[in-house]
Design a protein around this motif. Structure first.
Motif, PDB file in Angstrom:
ATOM      1  N   SER A 134       0.658  -0.883   0.451  1.00  0.00           N
ATOM      2  CA  SER A 134       0.223   0.100   0.080  1.00  0.00           C
ATOM      3  C   SER A 134       1.259   0.980  -0.047  1.00  0.00           C
ATOM      4  O   SER A 134       2.386   1.439   0.375  1.00  0.00           O
ATOM      5  CB  SER A 134      -0.902   0.284   1.357  1.00  0.00           C
ATOM      6  OG  SER A 134      -0.293   0.382   2.403  1.00  0.00           O
ATOM      7  N   THR A 135       0.424   2.437  -0.690  1.00  0.00           N
ATOM      8  CA  THR A 135       0.925   3.339  -0.483  1.00  0.00           C
ATOM      9  C   THR A 135       1.311   4.216   0.228  1.00  0.00           C
ATOM     10  O   THR A 135       2.236   4.653   0.831  1.00  0.00           O
ATOM     11  CB  THR A 135       0.542   4.526  -1.403  1.00  0.00           C
ATOM     12  OG1 THR A 135       0.340   3.858  -2.705  1.00  0.00           O
ATOM     13  CG2 THR A 135       1.302   5.684  -1.535  1.00  0.00           C
ATOM     14  N   ASP A 136       0.646   3.884   1.378  1.00  0.00           N
ATOM     15  CA  ASP A 136       1.057   4.263   3.244  1.00  0.00           C
ATOM     16  C   ASP A 136       1.724   3.700   4.029  1.00  0.00           C
ATOM     17  O   ASP A 136       2.963   4.006   4.230  1.00  0.00           O
ATOM     18  CB  ASP A 136      -0.517   3.823   3.819  1.00  0.00           C
ATOM     19  CG  ASP A 136      -1.621   4.795   4.161  1.00  0.00           C
ATOM     20  OD1 ASP A 136      -1.402   6.195   3.549  1.00  0.00           O
ATOM     21  OD2 ASP A 136      -1.789   4.897   4.687  1.00  0.00           O
ATOM     22  N   ASP A 137       2.274   2.294   3.817  1.00  0.00           N
ATOM     23  CA  ASP A 137       3.432   1.656   3.866  1.00  0.00           C
ATOM     24  C   ASP A 137       4.475   2.398   3.120  1.00  0.00           C
ATOM     25  O   ASP A 137       5.336   2.074   3.818  1.00  0.00           O
ATOM     26  CB  ASP A 137       3.065   0.350   3.688  1.00  0.00           C
ATOM     27  CG  ASP A 137       2.099  -0.431   4.446  1.00  0.00           C
ATOM     28  OD1 ASP A 137       2.039   0.114   5.912  1.00  0.00           O
ATOM     29  OD2 ASP A 137       1.515  -2.216   4.678  1.00  0.00           O
ATOM     30  N   LEU A 138       4.847   2.372   2.042  1.00  0.00           N
ATOM     31  CA  LEU A 138       5.807   2.269   1.292  1.00  0.00           C
ATOM     32  C   LEU A 138       6.163   4.184   1.392  1.00  0.00           C
ATOM     33  O   LEU A 138       7.027   4.007   1.824  1.00  0.00           O
ATOM     34  CB  LEU A 138       4.955   2.698  -0.317  1.00  0.00           C
ATOM     35  CG  LEU A 138       6.712   2.456  -1.346  1.00  0.00           C
ATOM     36  CD1 LEU A 138       6.801   1.008  -0.240  1.00  0.00           C
ATOM     37  CD2 LEU A 138       5.491   2.114  -2.745  1.00  0.00           C
TER      38      LEU A 138
ATOM     39  N   LEU B  17      10.721   6.230  -5.664  1.00  0.00           N
ATOM     40  CA  LEU B  17      12.092   6.545  -6.157  1.00  0.00           C
ATOM     41  C   LEU B  17      12.151   7.138  -5.170  1.00  0.00           C
ATOM     42  O   LEU B  17      13.380   6.989  -4.462  1.00  0.00           O
ATOM     43  CB  LEU B  17      11.798   7.830  -7.028  1.00  0.00           C
ATOM     44  CG  LEU B  17      11.491   7.614  -8.024  1.00  0.00           C
ATOM     45  CD1 LEU B  17      11.846   8.855  -9.568  1.00  0.00           C
ATOM     46  CD2 LEU B  17      12.689   7.252  -9.080  1.00  0.00           C
ATOM     47  N   ALA B  18      11.563   7.631  -3.624  1.00  0.00           N
ATOM     48  CA  ALA B  18      12.080   8.445  -2.712  1.00  0.00           C
ATOM     49  C   ALA B  18      12.196   7.318  -1.602  1.00  0.00           C
ATOM     50  O   ALA B  18      13.829   7.078  -1.322  1.00  0.00           O
ATOM     51  CB  ALA B  18      10.652   9.274  -1.899  1.00  0.00           C
ATOM     52  N   LEU B  19      12.130   6.407  -2.211  1.00  0.00           N
ATOM     53  CA  LEU B  19      12.271   5.180  -1.056  1.00  0.00           C
ATOM     54  C   LEU B  19      13.252   4.473  -1.347  1.00  0.00           C
ATOM     55  O   LEU B  19      15.004   4.110  -0.671  1.00  0.00           O
ATOM     56  CB  LEU B  19      11.343   3.736  -1.656  1.00  0.00           C
ATOM     57  CG  LEU B  19      12.297   2.070  -0.857  1.00  0.00           C
ATOM     58  CD1 LEU B  19      11.689   2.649   0.655  1.00  0.00           C
ATOM     59  CD2 LEU B  19      10.737   0.933  -0.991  1.00  0.00           C
ATOM     60  N   GLY B  20      13.987   4.576  -2.967  1.00  0.00           N
ATOM     61  CA  GLY B  20      14.685   3.949  -3.951  1.00  0.00           C
ATOM     62  C   GLY B  20      16.028   4.484  -3.277  1.00  0.00           C
ATOM     63  O   GLY B  20      17.047   4.966  -2.532  1.00  0.00           O
ATOM     64  N   GLU B  21      15.887   6.194  -3.001  1.00  0.00           N
ATOM     65  CA  GLU B  21      16.969   6.911  -2.670  1.00  0.00           C
ATOM     66  C   GLU B  21      17.299   6.747  -1.151  1.00  0.00           C
ATOM     67  O   GLU B  21      18.571   6.825  -0.869  1.00  0.00           O
ATOM     68  CB  GLU B  21      16.605   8.481  -2.689  1.00  0.00           C
ATOM     69  CG  GLU B  21      15.695   8.780  -4.018  1.00  0.00           C
ATOM     70  CD  GLU B  21      17.043   9.883  -4.925  1.00  0.00           C
ATOM     71  OE1 GLU B  21      16.837  10.918  -4.425  1.00  0.00           O
ATOM     72  OE2 GLU B  21      17.167   9.517  -5.722  1.00  0.00           O
ATOM     73  N   LEU B 141       8.980  -0.072  11.937  1.00  0.00           N
ATOM     74  CA  LEU B 141      10.408  -0.183  11.360  1.00  0.00           C
ATOM     75  C   LEU B 141      11.236  -2.042  10.719  1.00  0.00           C
ATOM     76  O   LEU B 141      11.182  -1.710   9.757  1.00  0.00           O
ATOM     77  CB  LEU B 141      11.455   0.771  11.168  1.00  0.00           C
ATOM     78  CG  LEU B 141      13.226   0.735   9.949  1.00  0.00           C
ATOM     79  CD1 LEU B 141      12.359   1.478   8.920  1.00  0.00           C
ATOM     80  CD2 LEU B 141      13.734   1.903  11.122  1.00  0.00           C
ATOM     81  N   VAL B 142      11.014  -1.753  11.643  1.00  0.00           N
ATOM     82  CA  VAL B 142      11.258  -3.452  11.856  1.00  0.00           C
ATOM     83  C   VAL B 142      10.402  -4.297  11.255  1.00  0.00           C
ATOM     84  O   VAL B 142      11.212  -5.211  10.161  1.00  0.00           O
ATOM     85  CB  VAL B 142      11.277  -4.343  13.061  1.00  0.00           C
ATOM     86  CG1 VAL B 142      11.752  -5.208  13.015  1.00  0.00           C
ATOM     87  CG2 VAL B 142      12.578  -3.776  14.011  1.00  0.00           C
ATOM     88  N   GLU B 143       9.570  -4.295  10.944  1.00  0.00           N
ATOM     89  CA  GLU B 143       8.188  -5.021   9.874  1.00  0.00           C
ATOM     90  C   GLU B 143       8.225  -4.749   9.169  1.00  0.00           C
ATOM     91  O   GLU B 143       8.200  -5.689   8.512  1.00  0.00           O
ATOM     92  CB  GLU B 143       6.886  -4.179  10.989  1.00  0.00           C
ATOM     93  CG  GLU B 143       5.732  -4.931  10.774  1.00  0.00           C
ATOM     94  CD  GLU B 143       5.268  -5.008   8.970  1.00  0.00           C
ATOM     95  OE1 GLU B 143       4.530  -5.597   8.164  1.00  0.00           O
ATOM     96  OE2 GLU B 143       5.039  -4.073   8.787  1.00  0.00           O
ATOM     97  N   LEU B 144       8.690  -3.388   8.376  1.00  0.00           N
ATOM     98  CA  LEU B 144       8.390  -2.936   6.870  1.00  0.00           C
ATOM     99  C   LEU B 144       9.563  -3.139   6.456  1.00  0.00           C
ATOM    100  O   LEU B 144       9.748  -4.022   5.595  1.00  0.00           O
ATOM    101  CB  LEU B 144       8.430  -1.364   6.329  1.00  0.00           C
ATOM    102  CG  LEU B 144       7.023  -0.982   7.217  1.00  0.00           C
ATOM    103  CD1 LEU B 144       6.487   0.610   7.220  1.00  0.00           C
ATOM    104  CD2 LEU B 144       5.574  -1.384   6.432  1.00  0.00           C
ATOM    105  N   LEU B 145      10.625  -3.347   6.878  1.00  0.00           N
ATOM    106  CA  LEU B 145      11.854  -3.723   6.652  1.00  0.00           C
ATOM    107  C   LEU B 145      11.516  -5.678   6.682  1.00  0.00           C
ATOM    108  O   LEU B 145      12.691  -5.620   5.331  1.00  0.00           O
ATOM    109  CB  LEU B 145      13.042  -3.782   7.316  1.00  0.00           C
ATOM    110  CG  LEU B 145      14.163  -2.230   7.043  1.00  0.00           C
ATOM    111  CD1 LEU B 145      14.727  -2.046   9.041  1.00  0.00           C
ATOM    112  CD2 LEU B 145      13.866  -2.295   6.088  1.00  0.00           C
ATOM    113  N   GLY B 146      11.211  -5.700   7.498  1.00  0.00           N
ATOM    114  CA  GLY B 146      10.707  -7.722   7.177  1.00  0.00           C
ATOM    115  C   GLY B 146      10.521  -7.223   5.954  1.00  0.00           C
ATOM    116  O   GLY B 146      10.519  -9.184   5.294  1.00  0.00           O
ATOM    117  N   ARG B 147       9.494  -7.166   5.714  1.00  0.00           N
ATOM    118  CA  ARG B 147       8.299  -7.570   4.546  1.00  0.00           C
ATOM    119  C   ARG B 147       9.142  -6.824   3.697  1.00  0.00           C
ATOM    120  O   ARG B 147       9.640  -7.996   2.023  1.00  0.00           O
ATOM    121  CB  ARG B 147       7.346  -6.237   4.613  1.00  0.00           C
ATOM    122  CG  ARG B 147       6.527  -7.083   4.838  1.00  0.00           C
ATOM    123  CD  ARG B 147       4.413  -6.142   4.047  1.00  0.00           C
ATOM    124  NE  ARG B 147       4.457  -5.170   5.442  1.00  0.00           N
ATOM    125  CZ  ARG B 147       3.496  -4.158   4.660  1.00  0.00           C
ATOM    126  NH1 ARG B 147       2.837  -4.458   3.227  1.00  0.00           N
ATOM    127  NH2 ARG B 147       3.707  -3.488   5.820  1.00  0.00           N
TER     128      ARG B 147
END
Lengths: 158, 158
Positions: A134-138, B17-21, B141-147
DNA sequence: TGATATGGTGGAGATATGCAAACCACCTCA
DNA sequence: TGAGGTGGTTTGCATATCTCCACCATATCA
Protein backbone atom coordinates in the motif's frame (compact mmCIF):
# COMPACT_ATOMS: atom_id res chain seq x y z
CA UNK A 1 12.61 10.48 25.94
CA UNK A 2 15.56 8.53 27.31
CA UNK A 3 14.31 5.06 28.14
CA UNK A 4 17.71 3.56 28.69
CA UNK A 5 17.18 2.64 32.31
CA UNK A 6 13.42 2.26 32.60
CA UNK A 7 11.62 -1.08 32.94
CA UNK A 8 10.33 -2.56 29.73
CA UNK A 9 13.84 -2.07 28.53
CA UNK A 10 14.27 -5.66 27.62
CA UNK A 11 11.66 -5.78 24.90
CA UNK A 12 13.06 -2.53 23.63
CA UNK A 13 16.42 -4.19 23.34
CA UNK A 14 14.86 -7.09 21.50
CA UNK A 15 13.41 -4.71 18.97
CA UNK A 16 16.74 -3.01 18.53
CA UNK A 17 18.36 -6.36 17.88
CA UNK A 18 15.64 -7.21 15.40
CA UNK A 19 16.25 -3.93 13.62
CA UNK A 20 19.93 -4.78 13.36
CA UNK A 21 19.09 -8.10 11.79
CA UNK A 22 16.66 -6.55 9.35
CA UNK A 23 19.10 -3.92 8.26
CA UNK A 24 21.69 -6.58 7.78
CA UNK A 25 19.30 -8.64 5.75
CA UNK A 26 18.63 -5.61 3.59
CA UNK A 27 22.30 -4.97 3.09
CA UNK A 28 22.94 -8.59 2.27
CA UNK A 29 20.04 -8.64 -0.12
CA UNK A 30 21.23 -5.55 -1.95
CA UNK A 31 24.93 -6.33 -2.01
CA UNK A 32 24.90 -8.04 -5.37
CA UNK A 33 23.02 -5.09 -6.76
CA UNK A 34 25.54 -2.66 -5.31
CA UNK A 35 28.49 -4.50 -6.73
CA UNK A 36 26.96 -4.80 -10.14
CA UNK A 37 25.98 -1.16 -10.13
CA UNK A 38 29.51 -0.25 -9.16
CA UNK A 39 30.91 -2.35 -11.97
CA UNK A 40 28.67 -0.70 -14.53
CA UNK A 41 28.82 2.84 -13.23
CA UNK A 42 31.33 4.21 -15.71
CA UNK A 43 33.41 2.32 -18.27
CA UNK A 44 36.57 4.24 -17.47
CA UNK A 45 36.35 4.06 -13.72
CA UNK A 46 37.02 1.41 -11.13
CA UNK A 47 34.04 0.05 -9.24
CA UNK A 48 34.89 1.88 -6.05
CA UNK A 49 34.28 5.19 -7.75
CA UNK A 50 30.61 4.39 -7.63
CA UNK A 51 30.63 4.10 -3.87
CA UNK A 52 32.10 7.55 -3.61
CA UNK A 53 29.68 9.00 -6.12
CA UNK A 54 26.73 7.37 -4.46
CA UNK A 55 27.69 8.66 -1.07
CA UNK A 56 27.99 12.18 -2.42
CA UNK A 57 24.65 11.71 -4.10
CA UNK A 58 23.05 10.70 -0.83
CA UNK A 59 24.78 13.06 1.57
CA UNK A 60 26.03 16.00 -0.45
CA UNK A 61 29.38 17.78 -0.77
CA UNK A 62 32.19 16.91 1.60
CA UNK A 63 35.93 16.81 2.04
CA UNK A 64 37.80 13.84 0.58
CA UNK A 65 38.86 12.49 3.94
CA UNK A 66 35.29 12.67 5.16
CA UNK A 67 34.18 10.69 2.14
CA UNK A 68 36.93 8.13 2.61
CA UNK A 69 35.96 7.63 6.22
CA UNK A 70 32.28 7.42 5.38
CA UNK A 71 32.59 4.81 2.66
CA UNK A 72 35.30 2.84 4.41
CA UNK A 73 38.07 3.34 1.87
CA UNK A 74 41.53 4.66 2.49
CA UNK A 75 42.46 8.17 1.60
CA UNK A 76 44.92 7.45 -1.15
CA UNK A 77 42.49 5.36 -3.19
CA UNK A 78 39.78 7.90 -2.56
CA UNK A 79 42.03 10.70 -3.67
CA UNK A 80 42.98 8.92 -6.88
CA UNK A 81 39.39 8.08 -7.69
CA UNK A 82 38.27 11.61 -6.99
CA UNK A 83 40.94 12.86 -9.35
CA UNK A 84 39.73 10.60 -12.11
CA UNK A 85 36.13 11.50 -11.59
CA UNK A 86 37.00 15.14 -11.67
CA UNK A 87 38.85 14.76 -14.92
CA UNK A 88 35.82 12.95 -16.34
CA UNK A 89 33.59 15.81 -15.31
CA UNK A 90 31.59 13.79 -12.82
CA UNK A 91 32.46 15.99 -9.91
CA UNK A 92 33.77 19.42 -9.08
CA UNK A 93 35.87 20.65 -6.23
CA UNK A 94 36.19 23.96 -4.51
CA UNK A 95 38.51 25.11 -1.74
CA UNK A 96 37.24 24.51 1.76
CA UNK A 97 36.22 27.79 3.35
CA UNK A 98 37.81 27.13 6.72
CA UNK A 99 40.98 25.22 5.87
CA UNK A 100 43.19 26.04 2.96
CA UNK A 101 44.76 22.59 2.87
CA UNK A 102 41.43 21.08 2.13
CA UNK A 103 38.83 20.97 -0.61
CA UNK A 104 35.17 20.23 -0.91
CA UNK A 105 34.06 17.83 -3.62
CA UNK A 106 30.57 17.68 -5.02
CA UNK A 107 28.85 15.82 -7.83
CA UNK A 108 28.48 17.76 -11.03
CA UNK A 109 25.13 17.77 -12.79
CA UNK A 110 26.39 15.02 -15.04
CA UNK A 111 27.70 13.03 -12.11
CA UNK A 112 24.41 13.30 -10.31
CA UNK A 113 22.54 12.29 -13.39
CA UNK A 114 24.80 9.31 -13.93
CA UNK A 115 24.39 8.06 -10.38
CA UNK A 116 20.64 8.43 -10.67
CA UNK A 117 20.63 6.55 -13.94
CA UNK A 118 22.69 3.72 -12.50
CA UNK A 119 20.49 3.43 -9.45
CA UNK A 120 17.35 3.51 -11.55
CA UNK A 121 18.50 0.99 -14.09
CA UNK A 122 20.03 -1.54 -11.76
CA UNK A 123 17.41 -1.14 -9.06
CA UNK A 124 14.44 -2.15 -11.11
CA UNK A 125 14.51 -5.82 -10.23
CA UNK A 126 14.73 -5.06 -6.58
CA UNK A 127 11.91 -2.61 -6.38
CA UNK A 128 9.40 -4.99 -7.86
CA UNK A 129 9.22 -6.21 -4.29
CA UNK A 130 7.10 -3.27 -3.32
CA UNK A 131 4.61 -3.57 -6.14
CA UNK A 132 1.82 -4.85 -3.98
CA UNK A 133 2.49 -2.62 -1.01
CA UNK A 134 0.00 0.00 0.00
CA UNK A 135 1.15 3.53 -0.65
CA UNK A 136 0.76 4.23 3.04
CA UNK A 137 3.24 1.58 4.04
CA UNK A 138 5.61 2.73 1.37
CA UNK A 139 5.46 6.30 2.58
CA UNK A 140 5.95 5.23 6.16
CA UNK A 141 9.02 3.23 5.26
CA UNK A 142 10.43 6.17 3.36
CA UNK A 143 9.85 8.43 6.33
CA UNK A 144 11.43 6.06 8.83
CA UNK A 145 14.45 5.33 6.69
CA UNK A 146 14.84 9.04 6.21
CA UNK A 147 15.02 9.55 9.92
CA UNK A 148 17.48 6.73 10.26
CA UNK A 149 19.95 8.18 7.79
CA UNK A 150 19.31 11.85 8.37
CA UNK A 151 21.94 12.60 10.93
CA UNK A 152 25.02 13.11 8.76
CA UNK A 153 28.10 13.07 10.92
CA UNK A 154 27.24 16.11 13.05
CA UNK A 155 28.22 14.18 16.16
CA UNK A 156 30.96 11.88 14.95
CA UNK A 157 33.27 14.82 14.85
CA UNK A 158 35.13 15.82 17.95
CA UNK B 1 -4.26 -4.08 -4.14
CA UNK B 2 -2.66 -3.53 -7.56
CA UNK B 3 -2.48 0.18 -8.18
CA UNK B 4 -0.16 -0.01 -11.12
CA UNK B 5 -2.53 1.47 -13.66
CA UNK B 6 -4.84 3.61 -11.58
CA UNK B 7 -4.69 7.40 -11.45
CA UNK B 8 -2.62 8.78 -8.63
CA UNK B 9 0.09 6.64 -10.10
CA UNK B 10 2.44 9.52 -10.42
CA UNK B 11 2.74 10.23 -6.73
CA UNK B 12 3.12 6.53 -6.21
CA UNK B 13 6.08 6.59 -8.51
CA UNK B 14 7.53 9.53 -6.63
CA UNK B 15 7.33 7.57 -3.43
CA UNK B 16 9.00 4.60 -5.04
CA UNK B 17 11.81 6.82 -6.20
CA UNK B 18 12.12 8.29 -2.74
CA UNK B 19 12.34 4.81 -1.31
CA UNK B 20 15.15 4.03 -3.69
CA UNK B 21 17.04 7.08 -2.55
CA UNK B 22 16.52 6.27 1.09
CA UNK B 23 17.68 2.71 0.70
CA UNK B 24 20.72 3.97 -1.12
CA UNK B 25 21.43 6.45 1.60
CA UNK B 26 21.21 3.65 4.12
CA UNK B 27 23.56 1.47 2.13
CA UNK B 28 25.99 4.32 1.68
CA UNK B 29 25.81 5.13 5.35
CA UNK B 30 26.50 1.57 6.38
CA UNK B 31 29.15 0.75 3.83
CA UNK B 32 32.10 1.70 5.98
CA UNK B 33 30.64 -0.39 8.76
CA UNK B 34 30.23 -3.36 6.44
CA UNK B 35 33.76 -3.17 5.19
CA UNK B 36 35.23 -2.85 8.62
CA UNK B 37 33.11 -5.69 9.91
CA UNK B 38 34.28 -7.79 6.99
CA UNK B 39 37.90 -6.98 7.73
CA UNK B 40 37.54 -7.97 11.37
CA UNK B 41 35.30 -10.96 10.93
CA UNK B 42 37.96 -13.63 11.25
CA UNK B 43 41.73 -13.21 11.36
CA UNK B 44 42.38 -16.09 8.98
CA UNK B 45 39.77 -15.21 6.39
CA UNK B 46 39.52 -12.68 3.63
CA UNK B 47 36.95 -9.94 4.03
CA UNK B 48 34.60 -11.38 1.48
CA UNK B 49 34.01 -14.39 3.70
CA UNK B 50 31.99 -12.12 5.94
CA UNK B 51 29.61 -11.25 3.16
CA UNK B 52 28.92 -14.91 2.59
CA UNK B 53 28.52 -15.62 6.27
CA UNK B 54 26.27 -12.66 6.77
CA UNK B 55 24.06 -13.66 3.90
CA UNK B 56 23.72 -17.16 5.30
CA UNK B 57 22.96 -15.62 8.67
CA UNK B 58 20.19 -13.53 7.20
CA UNK B 59 18.68 -15.95 4.72
CA UNK B 60 19.61 -19.42 5.87
CA UNK B 61 21.15 -22.47 4.18
CA UNK B 62 21.63 -22.46 0.44
CA UNK B 63 23.67 -23.85 -2.40
CA UNK B 64 27.03 -22.22 -3.14
CA UNK B 65 25.96 -20.89 -6.50
CA UNK B 66 22.88 -19.36 -4.96
CA UNK B 67 25.03 -17.62 -2.38
CA UNK B 68 27.47 -16.40 -5.02
CA UNK B 69 24.66 -14.95 -7.08
CA UNK B 70 23.04 -13.36 -4.05
CA UNK B 71 26.13 -11.61 -2.75
CA UNK B 72 27.44 -10.68 -6.19
CA UNK B 73 30.65 -12.68 -6.09
CA UNK B 74 31.82 -15.18 -8.61
CA UNK B 75 31.55 -18.84 -8.00
CA UNK B 76 35.23 -19.60 -7.80
CA UNK B 77 35.91 -17.12 -5.02
CA UNK B 78 32.79 -18.23 -3.24
CA UNK B 79 33.79 -21.84 -3.48
CA UNK B 80 37.25 -21.16 -2.10
CA UNK B 81 35.94 -19.07 0.77
CA UNK B 82 33.32 -21.66 1.62
CA UNK B 83 36.06 -24.28 1.75
CA UNK B 84 38.09 -22.21 4.15
CA UNK B 85 35.14 -21.43 6.36
CA UNK B 86 34.25 -25.08 6.46
CA UNK B 87 37.75 -26.03 7.52
CA UNK B 88 37.58 -23.40 10.25
CA UNK B 89 34.33 -24.87 11.50
CA UNK B 90 32.25 -21.82 10.68
CA UNK B 91 29.94 -23.67 8.39
CA UNK B 92 28.77 -27.12 7.53
CA UNK B 93 27.63 -28.62 4.29
CA UNK B 94 25.32 -31.43 3.44
CA UNK B 95 24.40 -32.98 0.11
CA UNK B 96 21.49 -31.34 -1.64
CA UNK B 97 18.45 -33.62 -1.49
CA UNK B 98 17.39 -33.16 -5.08
CA UNK B 99 20.68 -32.92 -6.96
CA UNK B 100 23.69 -35.05 -6.20
CA UNK B 101 26.11 -32.63 -7.83
CA UNK B 102 25.21 -29.99 -5.35
CA UNK B 103 25.52 -29.24 -1.67
CA UNK B 104 23.78 -27.08 0.87
CA UNK B 105 25.92 -24.93 3.13
CA UNK B 106 24.78 -23.57 6.44
CA UNK B 107 26.40 -21.66 9.29
CA UNK B 108 27.54 -23.79 12.19
CA UNK B 109 26.64 -22.69 15.71
CA UNK B 110 30.05 -21.13 16.00
CA UNK B 111 29.70 -19.40 12.67
CA UNK B 112 26.34 -17.99 13.61
CA UNK B 113 27.69 -16.83 16.90
CA UNK B 114 30.65 -15.18 15.27
CA UNK B 115 28.53 -13.31 12.75
CA UNK B 116 26.24 -12.14 15.52
CA UNK B 117 29.20 -10.99 17.57
CA UNK B 118 30.66 -9.07 14.66
CA UNK B 119 27.37 -7.40 13.89
CA UNK B 120 26.80 -6.53 17.51
CA UNK B 121 30.25 -5.16 18.13
CA UNK B 122 30.66 -3.13 15.00
CA UNK B 123 27.08 -1.97 14.87
CA UNK B 124 27.00 -0.20 18.18
CA UNK B 125 27.93 3.21 16.91
CA UNK B 126 25.31 3.03 14.22
CA UNK B 127 22.41 2.06 16.38
CA UNK B 128 22.81 4.96 18.71
CA UNK B 129 20.83 6.71 16.03
CA UNK B 130 17.65 5.11 17.21
CA UNK B 131 18.09 5.91 20.87
CA UNK B 132 15.43 8.57 20.95
CA UNK B 133 12.96 6.81 18.71
CA UNK B 134 9.66 5.64 20.07
CA UNK B 135 9.37 1.90 20.38
CA UNK B 136 6.38 2.07 18.08
CA UNK B 137 8.34 3.59 15.25
CA UNK B 138 11.13 1.14 15.81
CA UNK B 139 8.76 -1.80 15.63
CA UNK B 140 7.12 -0.43 12.52
CA UNK B 141 10.46 -0.06 10.79
CA UNK B 142 11.40 -3.60 11.73
CA UNK B 143 8.15 -4.88 10.33
CA UNK B 144 8.41 -2.97 7.06
CA UNK B 145 12.03 -3.93 6.49
CA UNK B 146 11.07 -7.49 7.20
CA UNK B 147 8.49 -7.39 4.47
CA UNK B 148 10.97 -5.82 2.11
CA UNK B 149 13.55 -8.56 2.51
CA UNK B 150 11.24 -11.49 3.12
CA UNK B 151 10.83 -12.78 -0.38
CA UNK B 152 14.01 -14.87 -0.77
CA UNK B 153 14.47 -15.71 -4.40
CA UNK B 154 11.23 -17.63 -4.88
CA UNK B 155 10.49 -15.70 -8.04
CA UNK B 156 13.92 -14.88 -9.39
CA UNK B 157 14.23 -18.46 -10.54
CA UNK B 158 12.84 -19.49 -13.87
C1' DT C 1 59.10 31.84 15.83
C1' DG C 2 59.65 26.74 15.74
C1' DA C 3 57.72 21.95 16.51
C1' DT C 4 54.33 18.95 15.59
C1' DA C 5 49.95 17.50 13.54
C1' DT C 6 46.67 17.16 9.74
C1' DG C 7 44.56 17.17 4.77
C1' DG C 8 45.56 15.90 0.29
C1' DT C 9 48.44 13.57 -3.12
C1' DG C 10 51.42 10.13 -5.11
C1' DG C 11 54.26 5.73 -5.37
C1' DA C 12 55.76 0.71 -4.38
C1' DG C 13 54.63 -3.56 -2.98
C1' DA C 14 51.22 -6.98 -1.09
C1' DT C 15 46.75 -9.02 -1.17
C1' DA C 16 42.01 -9.91 -2.51
C1' DT C 17 38.90 -10.56 -5.90
C1' DG C 18 37.17 -11.07 -10.66
C1' DC C 19 37.45 -13.53 -15.01
C1' DA C 20 38.31 -17.41 -18.04
C1' DA C 21 39.11 -21.94 -18.70
C1' DA C 22 39.37 -26.74 -17.61
C1' DC C 23 37.69 -30.70 -15.21
C1' DC C 24 34.52 -34.14 -12.96
C1' DA C 25 30.19 -35.74 -11.44
C1' DC C 26 25.80 -35.55 -12.41
C1' DC C 27 21.42 -34.04 -14.73
C1' DT C 28 18.26 -33.68 -18.81
C1' DC C 29 16.54 -34.69 -22.91
C1' DA C 30 16.40 -37.19 -27.29
C1' DT D 1 22.42 -45.03 -24.81
C1' DG D 2 24.64 -40.59 -26.09
C1' DA D 3 24.99 -35.33 -26.30
C1' DG D 4 24.97 -31.37 -24.26
C1' DG D 5 24.13 -28.64 -20.06
C1' DT D 6 24.88 -27.43 -15.09
C1' DG D 7 26.96 -27.29 -10.12
C1' DG D 8 31.13 -27.29 -7.80
C1' DT D 9 36.09 -27.03 -7.62
C1' DT D 10 40.65 -25.65 -8.96
C1' DT D 11 44.18 -23.06 -11.43
C1' DG D 12 46.39 -19.07 -13.86
C1' DC D 13 46.16 -14.50 -14.80
C1' DA D 14 44.56 -9.53 -14.70
C1' DT D 15 43.22 -5.87 -11.98
C1' DA D 16 41.45 -3.22 -7.98
C1' DT D 17 42.22 -2.01 -3.67
C1' DC D 18 44.83 -1.70 0.78
C1' DT D 19 48.98 -0.74 3.44
C1' DC D 20 52.54 1.62 4.22
C1' DC D 21 55.49 5.52 3.28
C1' DA D 22 56.96 9.98 1.81
C1' DC D 23 55.97 14.67 0.57
C1' DC D 24 53.97 19.43 0.49
C1' DA D 25 51.05 23.02 2.19
C1' DT D 26 48.77 24.51 5.85
C1' DA D 27 47.10 24.50 10.67
C1' DT D 28 47.83 24.40 15.65
C1' DC D 29 50.17 24.96 19.69
C1' DA D 30 54.19 26.16 22.59
Amino acid sequence: MQTTSSPGNESRHKIELALGERINALISATRALSERSAAHFHPRLQPAAFHIARWLYAFGPARPSEVAEAVGMDRSSTSTLIGKMRSLGLLDSSPAPDDRRSIIVRLSAEGRQRVAATLEERGKEFYTRTQDWSTDDLARLVELLGRLTAERSSETES
